[in-house]
Each structure stands twice: as structure tokens, then as C-alpha cells.
Design a protein around this motif. Structure first.
Motif, mmCIF file in Angstrom:
data_model
loop_
_atom_site.group_PDB
_atom_site.id
_atom_site.type_symbol
_atom_site.label_atom_id
_atom_site.label_comp_id
_atom_site.label_asym_id
_atom_site.label_seq_id
_atom_site.Cartn_x
_atom_site.Cartn_y
_atom_site.Cartn_z
ATOM 1 N N TRP A 361 0.848 -1.196 0.000
ATOM 2 C CA TRP A 361 0.000 0.000 0.000
ATOM 3 C C TRP A 361 0.882 1.244 0.000
ATOM 4 C CZ3 TRP A 361 -3.182 1.910 4.781
ATOM 5 C CH2 TRP A 361 -4.082 2.901 4.377
ATOM 6 N N GLU A 362 0.666 2.103 -0.969
ATOM 7 C CA GLU A 362 1.490 3.297 -1.132
ATOM 8 C C GLU A 362 1.385 4.226 0.075
ATOM 9 O OE1 GLU A 362 2.201 6.621 -4.646
ATOM 10 O OE2 GLU A 362 1.188 4.745 -5.108
ATOM 11 N N ALA A 363 0.180 4.380 0.607
ATOM 12 C CA ALA A 363 -0.015 5.244 1.772
ATOM 13 C C ALA A 363 0.701 4.685 2.995
ATOM 14 C CB ALA A 363 -1.508 5.415 2.056
ATOM 15 N N GLY A 364 0.634 3.360 3.168
ATOM 16 C CA GLY A 364 1.333 2.726 4.286
ATOM 17 C C GLY A 364 2.829 2.930 4.199
ATOM 18 N N ALA A 365 3.355 2.859 2.971
ATOM 19 C CA ALA A 365 4.786 3.076 2.775
ATOM 20 C C ALA A 365 5.174 4.503 3.145
ATOM 21 C CB ALA A 365 5.160 2.783 1.315
ATOM 22 N N MET A 366 4.310 5.468 2.853
ATOM 23 C CA MET A 366 4.589 6.860 3.199
ATOM 24 C C MET A 366 4.617 7.050 4.716
ATOM 25 S SD MET A 366 2.259 8.722 0.277
ATOM 26 C CE MET A 366 2.466 10.359 0.954
ATOM 27 N N VAL A 367 3.743 6.353 5.416
ATOM 28 C CA VAL A 367 3.732 6.420 6.884
ATOM 29 C C VAL A 367 5.064 5.922 7.432
ATOM 30 C CG1 VAL A 367 2.691 5.454 8.971
ATOM 31 C CG2 VAL A 367 1.228 6.237 7.098
ATOM 32 N N GLU A 368 5.539 4.813 6.894
ATOM 33 C CA GLU A 368 6.802 4.230 7.357
ATOM 34 C C GLU A 368 7.986 5.122 6.973
ATOM 35 O OE1 GLU A 368 7.162 1.547 9.154
ATOM 36 O OE2 GLU A 368 5.364 0.312 8.909
ATOM 37 N N GLU A 369 7.994 5.621 5.735
ATOM 38 C CA GLU A 369 9.124 6.419 5.244
ATOM 39 C C GLU A 369 9.288 7.723 6.030
ATOM 40 O OE1 GLU A 369 8.155 6.897 1.156
ATOM 41 O OE2 GLU A 369 8.595 4.809 0.644
ATOM 42 N N THR A 370 8.174 8.313 6.435
ATOM 43 C CA THR A 370 8.250 9.568 7.181
ATOM 44 C C THR A 370 8.371 9.337 8.690
ATOM 45 O OG1 THR A 370 5.821 9.675 7.219
ATOM 46 C CG2 THR A 370 6.946 10.878 5.448
ATOM 47 N N LYS A 371 8.444 8.076 9.079
ATOM 48 C CA LYS A 371 8.534 7.706 10.497
ATOM 49 C C LYS A 371 7.380 8.306 11.295
ATOM 50 C CE LYS A 371 13.557 7.174 10.328
ATOM 51 N NZ LYS A 371 14.871 7.559 10.900
ATOM 52 N N SER A 372 6.195 8.239 10.692
ATOM 53 C CA SER A 372 5.006 8.839 11.291
ATOM 54 C C SER A 372 4.086 7.823 11.947
ATOM 55 C CB SER A 372 4.217 9.608 10.222
ATOM 56 O OG SER A 372 5.002 10.649 9.680
ATOM 57 N N GLY A 373 4.496 6.574 11.991
ATOM 58 C CA GLY A 373 3.651 5.550 12.589
ATOM 59 C C GLY A 373 4.051 4.171 12.107
ATOM 60 N N ALA A 374 3.049 3.297 12.013
ATOM 61 C CA ALA A 374 3.303 1.910 11.608
ATOM 62 C C ALA A 374 2.197 1.459 10.680
ATOM 63 C CB ALA A 374 3.374 1.009 12.837
#
Length: 428
Positions: A361-374
């Protein structure tokens, strides 16, 4: 300043995520030597109204309105609630659809192609043709859904030697609810033909995700650029909730029902009295019946705070106060490229984001990449439970904080800078 005509359906007082993208682009475009002229419907049948957004329309922006006829207004005579839900994309599962809902869906899918706003196309083209001549407008931007707006651009492009930018906030024929419209084979083909025409006649295509770009590259060779949605303004400083609040902002469709999360929360409540004592599930927006049934099944109704729809300004405060923000997507291959608009305001809230969606999931990857959650798939029960316990322990110590990275790239001003370059490229 260069004049750019922007044609959109969702505009204040419309509420919901669809209105935010171009309302914010319009706000910042003058900073980049572009004068936006906005064209919107005059009497639209918006499923959600948020009058507070009227205050966000820049005072120096010209907004032109054209009357629109929408069959949803007539259908509402029979059932306004069901009509608004379908108009919002909230479609119950087949076995739970009433006879009226099934009839509405079949009529909506097969009589109104590409959508029920199709009757706005002809009068809009007439009005805009005169405007383009009088104002010597060289660039037109159309944004959908509804995709009938793209047909306005298609017809204007065929009449004038202008630069046409087609903006897609969501995919067209591959989006999840498209399959639920009970389309005949003829109707399916008509959608695909219109989609192909738009993608191949536009001078440039804008999309909000890499996955949509890849999908469209199989249909057209025209330039496609990814300009995501974003957030506006500074982080809101407020006091965090005393409860361990897990908040979801926006419509929570039954297909997005996070059953695994409810199961995990139930187990944590049963095994940790301290967790049960402070847990609060805050739902802001329309909730599908299947979600309500699952919450009842897992005995969580007592910890649910159903706020319904609230104004956008209030949403910003509520998510900044939340301990955890919930981001959900349907677990399907076709939703891997869906990036909910709420994600960017979640990022700006700087609260831990718990993302549940499909693999890759592209959105999930963005969460991980920005260290904004899991981010988890809806099958990773152990990972989900572990991170909730980790965050709960940090919450108990007053240490549930984030050190996110790179979210400034998603500010509306920076994204508008990128858009302005793209539009200038079209006119060069």
C-alpha cells in the motif's frame, strides 16, 4: 499573471476531502504568478455540507458558477438518506441492499455515464467557450471525480487550441466502488472508452499516486505527473486527550471495516484492565452499518465515541488531540495506490498513525518512510497488537511522541509550487 481556468465540482460549501485539493491550490497559485479562475456548479446536490469552508475561499479569487441539474435531487424524493450515501460512495454489501438501493445503483451505473453530473457538461461548455474567448485563456484544468468534469475539458480541447490538464484525485474504472454499480458490459466499455479519450486528448495528466500513474501509463503516452494531496498550515498546538484515543477521520465504509483491529482491541481490553479503562475509539464521519455491527460483536460499543460529521476546522483540532490516528483502506490489489487525503493532515498533526491496508500500500509506505507511525496488512495480528501495546506503554509514561521526517514536502504551498511549474511547462 497567467490566467488558468479551473473546472471542479466540489467547492465550498461542499464538505469532505474532495473539496480540499483545489481550494488549497487556488489559495497559493497567485504566489507563483498564476491567476486562477474557478468554475463550479451553482446549486449542486452535495452529500456533505461544511459552511465553515466558505471562509477559506480567497477573497481575491474569481469564482464563476453555472446551474447544474442532478438526478440525485429527484431520487431523493424516494429516499434522501440512501441517495446521499450512494452519492458519497457509501455502498452497502449486496445482501444488505434494499430494493430501492439496488434500483438506484443500477440506474446510476447504466443511465448516467460517467456519472450523475453529466448534464452539467453541455451548459458548462457553452458558458466556458465564451469565457475562454473573452479572457484569452490558454490553460484549462479539470479535476475529477466526478469524471463528467473531465468531459468538459475534452469538449473544450476539441474546440480551442488550448493546454488541457486533466487532474485525477482518484482512478476512474479501477476504483473499488465502480464495480458495485451493477454495470452492464456495454456500460463498462463506455466508461473505458471515455477514460481512454480523456487520457489521450489531455496535454498532461495529474494524479495523486504512483500506482495511478503506472495504471494510466498503460492507456496513454501523454505526460503523467504525480502531485499528491497535502496539508495546509502549521501544526495545531493543543492538549492531548487524557484517554488513549484512537481516532478515525472521514467516512468509514463497511468494506474498510478493520475487523482485525476490533479483535485486537477486544483482547487487549480483556487482558489489560488499565487499557480498557482509558481506551476510546473516536469515529468522525459517516459509519457503515457493518462497522457498527462489528464493534457490537466485539463488545466495544461502550468505548466508541461517534461524533458524526464535524467541520473541517474542528477535525484539525480533534486529530491533533488524539493519541493515535487510524488510516484504513480496503484490502485489495486495486487499492494499493489509494492515498487518502486525510493522511497528509494526519502527518501534520504529528500523532502516531496506525495504518491498515493492502500489501504494498502506497499510503502505508509513506507512513513508514516519514517515520510517522506503523503500517500493517489486515492479517498481521501479532504486529498490530505489539505496536498498540508499545504505544500504550509510552502513553502511560507521557512519552507517546513522534520524530517524523520530510513531511514539509507535503505542505500545500510546496505542492502548489510544483503544480505551477507543471502548468507553466504546458504553456511554454
Amino acid at each position: 499573471m497567467k490566467k488558468v481556468l479551473i473546472v471542479c465540482y466540489y467547492w465550498p460549501p461542499a464538505g469532505g476531502p474532495g473539496v480540499q485539493r483545489w481550494l488549497k491550490f487556488v489559495k497559493y497559485l497567485p504566489e507563483f504568478d498564476i491567476e486562477p479562475i474557478v468554475f463550479v456548479p451553482k446549486n449542486a446536490n452535495y452529500p456533505i455540507i461544511d459552511d465553515s469552508l466558505l471562509k477559506e475561499i480567497p477573497k481575491n479569487i474569481r469564482v464563476i458558477k453555472q446551474n447544474i441539474f442532478e438526478p440525485y435531487g429527484l431520487a431523493a424524493i424516494f429516499s434522501k438518506k440512501k441517495t446521499n450515501r450512494i452519492s458519497s460512495g457509501i455502498i452497502p454489501k449486496h445482501e444488505k441492499q434494499s430494493v430501492i438501493e439496488r434500483l438506484f445503483l443500477w440506474i446510476r451505473g447504466n443511465f448516467f455515464i460517467p456519472d450523475a453530473r453529466k448534464y452539467w457538461v453541455k451548459p458548462s461548455v457553452k458558458t466556458l467557450s465564451k469565457l475562454i474567448k473573452e479572457e484569452n485563456i490558454q490553460t484549462v484544468v479539470t479535476t475529477g471525480p466526478p469524471h463528467s468534469v473531465q468531459l468538459i475539458g475534452l469538449k473544450l480541447k476539441s474546440k480551442f487550441n488550448l493546454n488541457w490538464v486533466a487532474d485525477f484525485r482518484d482512478p476512474w474504472t479501477s476504483i473499488g466502488y465502480h464495480k458495485k454499480l451493477k454495470l452492464t458490459e456495454y456500460s463498462q466499455q463506455k466508461h473505458k472508452i471515455l477514460e481512454k479519450q480523456v487520457l489521450n486528448f489531455a496535454d498532461k495528466v495529474l494524479v495523486t499516486s504512483k500506482a495511478t500513474k503506472q495504471e494510466f501509463e498503460h492507456i496513454t503516452s501523454k505526460p503523467i505527473e504525480v502531485i499528491t494531496n497535502g496539508y495546509d498550515g502549521l501544526k495545531i498546538e493543543t492538549t492531548l486527550d487524557k484517554s488513549f484515543t484512537i481516532s478515525h477521520i472521514g467516512s468509514l465504509l463497511t468494506d474498510r471495516n478493520p475487523v482485525l483491529l476490533w479483535e485486537v482491541l477486544k483482547e487487549l481490553c480483556d487482558s489489560h484492565q488499565a487499557f480498557k479503562k482509558v481506551l476510546q475509539i473516536q469515529l468522525i464521519g459517516v459509519i457503515g452499518d457493518g462497522v457498527k455491527e462489528s464493534l457490537a460483536q466485539y463488545g466495544l460499543c461502550d468505548v466508541v465515541f461517534d461524533r458524526g460529521y464535524v467541520s473541517h476546522s474542528e477535525v484539525l483540532t480533534l486529530q491533533a488531540k488524539s493519541q493515535v490516528l487510524l488510516l484504513l483502506e480496503i484490502d485489495a490489489a486495486e487499492t494499493q495506490g489509494i492515498i487518502p487525503g486525510k493522511l497528509f493532515e494526519y502527518l501534520n498533526a504529528r500523532r502516531p498513525i496506525l495504518a491498515l491496508g493492502p500489501i504494498n500500500w502506497e499510503a502505508g509506505a509513506m507512513v513508514e518512510e516519514t517515520k510517522s507511525g506503523a503500517s500493517f496488512t489486515p492479517k498481521d495480528k501479532l504486529g498490530l497488537k505489539n505496536v498498540l501495546l508499545k504505544w500504550f506503554n509510552a502513553y502511560q509514561k507521557g512519552e507517546l511522541i513522534l520524530n517524523s521526517e520530510g513531511i514539509e514536502n507535503y505542505s500545500r504551498r510546496e505542492l502548489t509550487r510544483k503544480l505551477a511549474k507543471s502548468i507553466s511547462w504546458e504553456s511554454s
